[in-house]
Design a protein around this motif. Structure first.
Motif, PDB file in Angstrom:
ATOM      1  N   SER A 141       0.825  -1.207   0.000  1.00 20.31           N
ATOM      2  CA  SER A 141       0.000   0.000   0.000  1.00 20.31           C
ATOM      3  C   SER A 141       0.862   1.262   0.000  1.00 20.31           C
ATOM      4  O   SER A 141       0.543   2.234  -0.692  1.00 20.31           O
ATOM      5  N   PHE A 142       1.948   1.251   0.768  1.00 22.44           N
ATOM      6  CA  PHE A 142       2.806   2.432   0.795  1.00 22.44           C
ATOM      7  C   PHE A 142       3.451   2.659  -0.569  1.00 22.44           C
ATOM      8  O   PHE A 142       3.585   3.811  -1.016  1.00 22.44           O
ATOM      9  N   ALA A 143       3.833   1.579  -1.238  1.00 15.25           N
ATOM     10  CA  ALA A 143       4.370   1.716  -2.597  1.00 15.25           C
ATOM     11  C   ALA A 143       3.326   2.339  -3.522  1.00 15.25           C
ATOM     12  O   ALA A 143       3.639   3.189  -4.368  1.00 15.25           O
ATOM     13  N   GLY A 144       2.060   1.928  -3.350  1.00 16.21           N
ATOM     14  CA  GLY A 144       0.991   2.522  -4.139  1.00 16.21           C
ATOM     15  C   GLY A 144       0.800   3.990  -3.820  1.00 16.21           C
ATOM     16  O   GLY A 144       0.589   4.809  -4.721  1.00 16.21           O
ATOM     17  N   LEU A 150       3.714  10.617  -6.518  1.00 12.90           N
ATOM     18  CA  LEU A 150       4.598  11.044  -7.604  1.00 12.90           C
ATOM     19  C   LEU A 150       3.807  11.489  -8.823  1.00 12.90           C
ATOM     20  O   LEU A 150       4.151  12.470  -9.491  1.00 12.90           O
ATOM     21  N   SER A 151       2.731  10.787  -9.122  1.00 20.25           N
ATOM     22  CA  SER A 151       1.934  11.128 -10.301  1.00 20.25           C
ATOM     23  C   SER A 151       1.180  12.434 -10.120  1.00 20.25           C
ATOM     24  O   SER A 151       0.838  13.110 -11.093  1.00 20.25           O
ATOM     25  N   ALA A 262      -6.525   5.805  -3.131  1.00 18.88           N
ATOM     26  CA  ALA A 262      -7.194   5.231  -4.301  1.00 18.88           C
ATOM     27  C   ALA A 262      -8.582   5.829  -4.489  1.00 18.88           C
ATOM     28  O   ALA A 262      -8.995   6.138  -5.616  1.00 18.88           O
ATOM     29  N   LEU A 263      -9.306   6.014  -3.391  1.00 15.60           N
ATOM     30  CA  LEU A 263     -10.652   6.579  -3.488  1.00 15.60           C
ATOM     31  C   LEU A 263     -10.611   8.060  -3.853  1.00 15.60           C
ATOM     32  O   LEU A 263     -11.498   8.555  -4.551  1.00 15.60           O
ATOM     33  N   LEU A 279       0.150   5.872 -14.134  1.00 12.77           N
ATOM     34  CA  LEU A 279       0.866   5.708 -12.869  1.00 12.77           C
ATOM     35  C   LEU A 279      -0.061   5.912 -11.681  1.00 12.77           C
ATOM     36  O   LEU A 279       0.014   5.191 -10.681  1.00 12.77           O
ATOM     37  N   THR A 280      -0.978   6.881 -11.807  1.00 12.36           N
ATOM     38  CA  THR A 280      -1.941   7.126 -10.733  1.00 12.36           C
ATOM     39  C   THR A 280      -2.864   5.926 -10.542  1.00 12.36           C
ATOM     40  O   THR A 280      -3.126   5.490  -9.415  1.00 12.36           O
TER      41      THR A 280
END
Length: 341
Positions: A141-144, A150-151, A262-263, A279-280
């Protein structure tokens, strides 16, 4: 066999209710980012935080009166006060201020260390178990969250002050959650949320003059968004959060909030016509996948290495509450029921 089926059903029902409460919290907190964009353009950080909290106290107080809720027990006040100061008060002001100094991507990157801090503090101070699935899910999740951040980064829109404020907000959020957990073993969910919100409002009272000034010039849409933030992401979402937190570990609840980025991406797409890039989208998918992993349970034949459960969890004098406090056995029993369901 009959007795096992009868006891499993209430356990599963409790687990589903807690999961539903967590889902409501995550959805409403994600929607708050959309509303803050409108309200934050007309209200200063402190005024917006105070306005949210005052209206939230009115709503929650009315519910308390209708339900006949009294004052929390004396043993719950330490956790309520600490969470009120750190989370309801300082966190909201610092985050509102920080997001004015940095772009949305940088804010998301820094603030999303909060769940990691919750896991570390929960393990150290509350004796929360750290099973491999939880750690793996949080890493994914942190990677996401990093990918989403970044995006969304605009480049050149950040300041040292803004990064520091977002970092302080993340630390306050983690400390507030860990302090709130023991209080939920002594007082009702509604009492902990209502009086935590009240403490936060008192902390933000120095911004009362700014709130009056901003409200006089703010457009109706901004004020309505502040009211929405008060009733739903504050009064309702903090209550459903406390309900779910009382029935699981702080670490697991912290990991669940990784669904928020994500939401936010989805809501920005639907309501603000902000079309996300690849990327997002990939980052949002990773956030959701990590939450699914962190909240999953091993198969019946599998085992996971975790810290042994304790009947009580001791908060040392150096913890968020500033003094030792014990979590009653009933709080640990709730956690066991939720894990076994």
């Amino acid at each position: 066999m009959m007795n096992t089926s009868r006891t499993a059903s209430p356990h599963r029902r409790a687990h589903l209710l807690a999961a539903g409460a967590a889902a409501v919290t995550v959805g409403l907190w994600a929607s708050a980012f959309v509303s803050i964009r409108s309200a934050g353009a007309a209200y200063s950080p402190g005024a917006l935080a105070l306005g949210r909290l005052l209206a939230g106290v009115i709503v929650l107080g009315a519910v308390c009166v209708v339900r006949g809720e009294g004052l929390p027990p004396r043993g719950a006040w330490r956790g309520i006060a600490i969470s009120g100061v750190l989370w309801f008060g300082f966190y909201m002001v610092a985050l509102n201020w920080g997001e004015q100094q940095v772009d949305a991507g940088t804010a998301a990157l820094v603030v999303n260390i909060g769940p990691i801090l919750i896991a570390l503090l929960g393990s150290r101070l509350l004796g929360d178990a750290m099973p491999p699935r939880l750690l793996a899910g949080m890493a994914v999740s942190f990677a996401g969250a990093v990918a989403v951040g970044l995006s969304m980064s605009g480049g050149g829109g950040s300041s040292v002050l803004g990064v520091v404020l977002c970092l302080l907000a993340a630390v306050a959020y983690a400390g507030g959650v860990v302090a709130q957990k023991p209080a939920l073993g002594r007082a009702s969910v509604l009492q902990v949320t209502t009086f935590g919100c009240l403490v936060g409002a008192v902390v933000c009272l120095p911004f009362a003059g700014q709130l009056v000034h901003d409200a006089a010039d703010a457009p109706v849409s901004a004020t309505l968004n502040m009211v929405y933030l008060s009733v739903f992401p504050t009064a309702l979402a903090f209550t459903t959060w406390a309900y779910a937190l009382a029935r699981t570990s702080a670490s697991r609840m912290g990991a669940t909030t990784y669904a928020v980025p994500a939401l936010v991406v989805l809501m920005s797409w639907l309501f603000l016509d902000e079309v996300p890039g690849l990327l997002t989208l990939a980052g949002g998918a990773l956030c959701l996948a990590g939450v699914a992993v962190s909240r999953s349970r091993p198969r019946p034949g599998a085992t996971e290495t975790a810290a042994p459960d304790a009947v009580t969890a001791q908060l040392p004098a150096s913890g968020p509450s500033g003094a030792s406090a014990q979590v009653p056995a009933t709080a640990t029993e709730h956690e066991s029921e939720a894990e076994q369901a």
